[in-house]
Design an enzyme around this catalytic site. Sequence first.
Site, PDB file in Angstrom:
ATOM      1  N   ARG A  28      21.969  -6.385  -2.222  1.00 49.99           N
ATOM      2  CA  ARG A  28      21.182  -7.619  -2.342  1.00 49.99           C
ATOM      3  C   ARG A  28      19.686  -7.370  -2.154  1.00 49.99           C
ATOM      4  NH1 ARG A  28      24.187 -12.329  -1.725  1.00 49.99           N
ATOM      5  NH2 ARG A  28      25.919 -11.902  -3.094  1.00 49.99           N
ATOM      6  N   ARG A  32      16.685 -13.925  -2.308  1.00 50.33           N
ATOM      7  CA  ARG A  32      15.808 -15.015  -1.844  1.00 50.33           C
ATOM      8  C   ARG A  32      14.847 -14.640  -0.737  1.00 50.33           C
ATOM      9  NH1 ARG A  32      20.443 -19.111  -0.833  1.00 50.33           N
ATOM     10  NH2 ARG A  32      21.430 -17.095  -0.585  1.00 50.33           N
ATOM     11  N   ARG A  41      13.371 -17.887  -9.500  1.00 48.78           N
ATOM     12  CA  ARG A  41      14.609 -18.660  -9.365  1.00 48.78           C
ATOM     13  C   ARG A  41      14.341 -20.165  -9.486  1.00 48.78           C
ATOM     14  NH1 ARG A  41      19.069 -21.007  -9.057  1.00 48.78           N
ATOM     15  NH2 ARG A  41      20.706 -20.511  -7.567  1.00 48.78           N
ATOM     16  N   ASP A  77      25.885 -10.918 -11.149  1.00 44.36           N
ATOM     17  CA  ASP A  77      26.794 -11.284 -10.068  1.00 44.36           C
ATOM     18  C   ASP A  77      28.181 -10.775 -10.415  1.00 44.36           C
ATOM     19  OD1 ASP A  77      26.817 -12.948  -7.470  1.00 44.36           O
ATOM     20  OD2 ASP A  77      28.652 -13.533  -8.495  1.00 44.36           O
ATOM     21  N   TYR A 152      38.135 -15.560  -5.461  1.00 46.70           N
ATOM     22  CA  TYR A 152      37.314 -16.695  -5.924  1.00 46.70           C
ATOM     23  C   TYR A 152      38.059 -17.533  -6.962  1.00 46.70           C
ATOM     24  CZ  TYR A 152      33.144 -14.979  -3.560  1.00 46.70           C
ATOM     25  OH  TYR A 152      32.242 -14.595  -2.599  1.00 46.70           O
TER      26      TYR A 152
END
Length: 345
Positions: A28, A32, A41, A77, A152
Site C-alpha cells: 500500500r 491515502r 482520488r 486492487d 469477498y
Amino acid sequence: MSAKPFNDTFLKACRHEPTEHVPVWYMRQAGRYQPEYRAIRAKYSFFEMNYIPEVCAEVTRLPVEQLGVDAAILFADIMTPLKPIGVDVNIESGVGPVIANPVKTLSDVQRLGELDPESHVPYIMEAIKILRQQLSVPLIGFAGAPFTLASYIIEGGPSKHYHKTKAFMYTQPEAWQALMDKLGEMTIRYLKAQIGAGAQAVQVFDSWVGALNDEDYRTYIAPVMHRIFSALKETGVPTIYFGVGAGHLLKEWDRLPVDVVGLDWRTSIRTARELGVTKVLQGNLDPTLLLAPWDMLEAKAKAILDEGTKQPGYIFNLGHGVFPDAKVETLQKLTRFIHSYRRDS
Ligand SMILES: Cc1c2[nH]c(c1CCC(=O)O)Cc1[nH]c(c(CCC(=O)O)c1C)Cc1[nH]c(c(CCC(=O)O)c1C)Cc1[nH]c(c(C)c1CCC(=O)O)C2
C-alpha cells in the site's frame, strides 16, 4: 525514458543473491497517506483511477519518486479482475470492496465468466507498458489468491470471522471446488498477462487465508495454490506469497513452488526460520510503528534487518499495508535508514 540506471536490488534478493543494500518497498505504498494521492482520488472513483492507464501509472510512480523505494507495485486492487467476470463490486473509501451480488450457490459460481485479460482488462496491460518505459526500479504485478477473493465474493464485503465463506466451503464442496478452479484459472491468466506486458515480479495476496487451520488449508487451498505457482514458474519471474495471521501455515507455504514468502507483523523472521522456512523472506515491520517515536521505529526496524540479513535473500517491507494516517516523512526517513543499514558482522 528514465535517465537513472536500473536498480535491480529487489530482483536479486528475490533470487537469493547478495545485494549491496537491503531492498525495500511497502505494501500500500500508493494510498491515502499521500496528499498527492488524495488530490487525484478526489477527481476519480477507485476503478476510474484503474481504467485510465496514465492515472494508474502516475499513482504507481508516486511512492517510487517520493520515498525512493526499490520496487513499484502496480496500482490496482485484488478485485479488479472480478468485475469483468460478473462480480458487481465497488470500492468504498474507508470500507473496502462491497459486492452487490454475493455468491451463494453452485449456479452463482457457474455464472461467473472466464477472464480474458486482453479484452477485459486491457488498461492494466497498458499501464504496465507505460510504467516499464518510465521506471528505473522493477515493477511488481499482483493478484488476490482464491481464498481471499472468495471471502469477498461470498461474504459480500469485508468480514471478521469468514463464517459464510467457511460454511460454504464445508457445506457445498462441489461449488467450493468449482469456485477455486475458476478463481485459480483467473489468477493464472491475469498474472501471466501482467508478466507478458512487463511485470518483473508478482505478488499473490492471500490476506485472509489465516482464517483457516493448517489441515483445512491443506485440503481446500494448497492444491489451487500449487497450481498457480507451478504455472507461474514457467515464466521465470519471481513470485511472492503474502498472508495476514498465517504464521501457522508457513510450513505448508514452504512446500509451494513460490520464491518469496511475505510475513505479516505477527510472525518474526526468527520464528519463520526456526519453523524451517527456506524461502526468501519479505517483511515485516508492524505498520502501526510508523506512528511511534522515531527512535522506537528505528530500533524495531534495525532488529528486523539484523534477523533478515543473516542470509542472502531478504526484502524489507511492512507486515501489512501503510495506514492512511502514516506520514510521508516517516516513510522517507525509514527508507533512508533501510538503505544505509549495513550488518555489523
Ligand atoms: C485485501 C486487499 C484488498 N486490496 C488489496 C488487498 C491485499 C492486501 C491487504 O491485505 O491489504 C491489495 C491492494 N489494494 C491496492 C493495492 C495497490 C498497490 C499498493 O499497494 O500501493 C494493492 C496491492 C490499492 C487500494 N485498494 C483500496 C485502496 C483505498 C482506496 C481509496 O482511495 O479509497 C487502495 C489505495 C481499497 C481496498 N481494497 C481492499 C481493501 C481492504 C481496501 C481498503 C479499504 C480502505 O481502507 O479504504 C481489498
